[in-house]
Design an enzyme around this catalytic site. Sequence first.
Site, PDB file in Angstrom:
ATOM      1  N   HIS A  72       0.819  -1.211   0.000  1.00  0.00           N
ATOM      2  CA  HIS A  72       0.000   0.000   0.000  1.00  0.00           C
ATOM      3  C   HIS A  72       0.856   1.265   0.000  1.00  0.00           C
ATOM      4  O   HIS A  72       1.456   1.620   1.010  1.00  0.00           O
ATOM      5  CB  HIS A  72      -0.960  -0.017   1.207  1.00  0.00           C
ATOM      6  CG  HIS A  72      -1.988   1.048   1.133  1.00  0.00           C
ATOM      7  ND1 HIS A  72      -2.107   2.058   2.054  1.00  0.00           N
ATOM      8  CD2 HIS A  72      -2.930   1.295   0.188  1.00  0.00           C
ATOM      9  CE1 HIS A  72      -3.083   2.856   1.692  1.00  0.00           C
ATOM     10  NE2 HIS A  72      -3.598   2.419   0.568  1.00  0.00           N
ATOM     11  N   GLU A 127       2.871   0.361   3.299  1.00  0.00           N
ATOM     12  CA  GLU A 127       2.355  -0.618   4.267  1.00  0.00           C
ATOM     13  C   GLU A 127       2.331  -1.975   3.552  1.00  0.00           C
ATOM     14  O   GLU A 127       1.683  -2.108   2.512  1.00  0.00           O
ATOM     15  CB  GLU A 127       0.935  -0.230   4.709  1.00  0.00           C
ATOM     16  CG  GLU A 127       0.891   1.033   5.555  1.00  0.00           C
ATOM     17  CD  GLU A 127      -0.524   1.545   5.809  1.00  0.00           C
ATOM     18  OE1 GLU A 127      -0.857   1.847   6.957  1.00  0.00           O
ATOM     19  OE2 GLU A 127      -1.314   1.648   4.836  1.00  0.00           O
ATOM     20  N   ASN A 136      -4.667   4.970   6.775  1.00  0.00           N
ATOM     21  CA  ASN A 136      -5.957   5.487   6.294  1.00  0.00           C
ATOM     22  C   ASN A 136      -7.067   5.367   7.332  1.00  0.00           C
ATOM     23  O   ASN A 136      -8.040   6.114   7.292  1.00  0.00           O
ATOM     24  CB  ASN A 136      -6.373   4.784   4.999  1.00  0.00           C
ATOM     25  CG  ASN A 136      -5.620   5.357   3.806  1.00  0.00           C
ATOM     26  OD1 ASN A 136      -5.025   6.437   3.908  1.00  0.00           O
ATOM     27  ND2 ASN A 136      -5.635   4.648   2.694  1.00  0.00           N
TER      28      ASN A 136
END
Length: 300
Positions: A154, A166, A204
């Site tokens: 990510h 990530e 997030n």
Amino acid sequence: MSNNISTPSNAPATTYNKKVAIVGAGSMGRSIAICLAMHQIPTVIQARSLERQKRAIPLLEQSLAECGEIFGWNEDEQKELLNRIKVTVDNADLALADIVIEATSGTLEEHKELYRDLDAVLRDDTVIASITSSISITELSNATERPSLVAGMHFFMPVPLIDLVEIVSAQHTVQETLDQIQELCDAMGKETVYVEDSPGYIVNRMLIPMINEAITELAQGIGSIEDIDRAMRIGANHPMGPLELADWIGLDTCLEILEGLFAEFMDSKYRPHPLLRRKVRAGQLGRKAGVGFYRYKEEE
Ligand SMILES: NC(=O)c1ccc[n+]([C@@H]2O[C@H](COP(=O)([O-])OP(=O)(O)OC[C@H]3O[C@@H](n4cnc5c(N)ncnc54)[C@H](O)[C@@H]3O)[C@@H](O)[C@H]2O)c1
């Protein structure tokens, strides 16, 4: 943020020798390809259609020019980087890849169909790294015959500037898969954290509700777009305000992430503000659409 790259020509030679392909020629696919090129790693981007393949080249040139302003690259250096990126619609290019970065948009069902198709085209030992912000990696891996070789990778927008990745471990991911993704992250100069497959991962899950709160403040007339952003830049020492960041991420992506958090945790703190939904419906998706909370020059 990356500060160790000055020009493409003086970047140290890479020892990374695996073949990397990206599926999806959208904003993230292009941004990842540029970051790979900056680190001397050639890439193939698989576009969905001939039309998207054609559109990708001027968009890549535009993104390279934007990065060039930040990193101080001249036109020749931008061309040098562009030469390391091939945009294709040919499955034969994918079949050569050691690692495929899946960077497409779409629903879970569309993603599952893509993963079944990829499974048939790729070598049996090719790793698939999904960059999805909103779909379970375990669900994606279950659509393939290679669940142990599927994991999350990510990135954050804009990829050449934000150093974090990530690395997401799904239910069946094996250590060798994570090691291959780590090796690629190292070659791209990224810092990594490891996270279990869970909506929003680490960043997030905190960041997107904050953006939703900024949208709520705007809708309630608490402050202007500019003042909300300036307040967080100066008062919280954030490099970007939440609304300009939302434009970078894409308002459709912000909405998808919130919907994923809301569906998983059933907690009203993740409920998307109606203003966000209205902007997505109106196609005001942020930078990639030329308008979001701010107005940008047209992409094409
Ligand atoms: N925008 C961000 O900040 C951000 C950050 C991290 C991860 N992500 C994730 O990245 C992915 C892409 O986001 P984006 O912002 O680049 O979206 P985007 O809309 O700019 O691009 C998506 C691209 O995928 C292509 N595509 C869709 N289905 C395809 C298929 N079957 N084969 C090939 N190409 C296909 C589309 O044609 C489009 O070019 C999403 O999963 C999103 O969750 C986004």
